[in-house]
Enzyme design. Structure first.
Site: not given
Length: 193
Positions: A133, A167
């Site tokens: 991330d 995401d």
């Protein structure tokens, strides 16, 4: 999915865990973290949960892929195909991390940048990779009012999750499905139900 993986590869091979840099200012940053589980850094029940989540992702990708194939074959609304493709690409991007990153990368640490295909193997086994991330948008910091039950006086940050392009793709696709479901699933005029 290609852009997601290219960005993740660059982050893994050029940044240490926790390293950040600003994009447009302090409210938009690249901030490298890894997580074992789901979107926005959520986790799911340890080592067994990790395997379950990865297998679930693979099954979901297969089901979404089959559904997408049938939509295209039936000549469904092109925007429905686009939305389902966003969800499929995002899920596939995170599955690649979970399934293979443990095999092909060395461990990322606060002091060392990961190496691709390290001598002696990667930091994990098949299905035990960590999801990369990097997108972080801490737009506002403050404190909850003291009179607020439970959180009164505590510090807050909006928007605190760190996430990735995959995401974002899933989130945009699901939100589009929810908001535009009547238009996306409407039968074209002249076709009976």
């Amino acid at each position: 999915m290609l852009i997601d993986q290219l960005v993740k590869f660059w982050i893994k091979t050029h940044m240490c865990i926790g390293q950040s840099f600003e994009i447009f200012g302090p409210w938009s940053q690249i901030h490298f973290i890894e997580n074992n589980g789901m979107a926005f850094g959520m986790e799911f029940a340890g080592r067994f949960g990790k395997i379950f989540l990865t297998v679930f992702r693979a099954i979901a990708i297969g089901a979404i892929g089959w559904y997408l194939y049938t939509l295209i074959k039936k000549g469904a609304n092109k925007w429905l195909v686009v939305v389902m493709s966003l969800i499929l690409a995002g899920a596939a991007g995170n599955l690649i991390d979970s399934a293979f990153y443990g095999l092909i990368f060395s461990e990322s640490t606060p002091f060392d940048v990961a190496q691709i295909f390290p001598h002696g193997g990667g930091y994990g086994t098949f299905l035990h990779g960590k999801v990369v991330d990097m997108l972080y948008f801490p737009m506002m910091h403050g404190h909850f009012p003291a009179w607020l039950p439970f959180w009164g006086g505590e510090e807050f940050e909006f928007f605190s999750p760190v996430f990735n392009i995959a995401d974002s793709s899933i989130t945009v696709g699901v939100l589009a499905l929810l908001v535009f479901q009547k238009k996306l699933f409407a039968k074209p005029e002249g076709i009976e139900k």
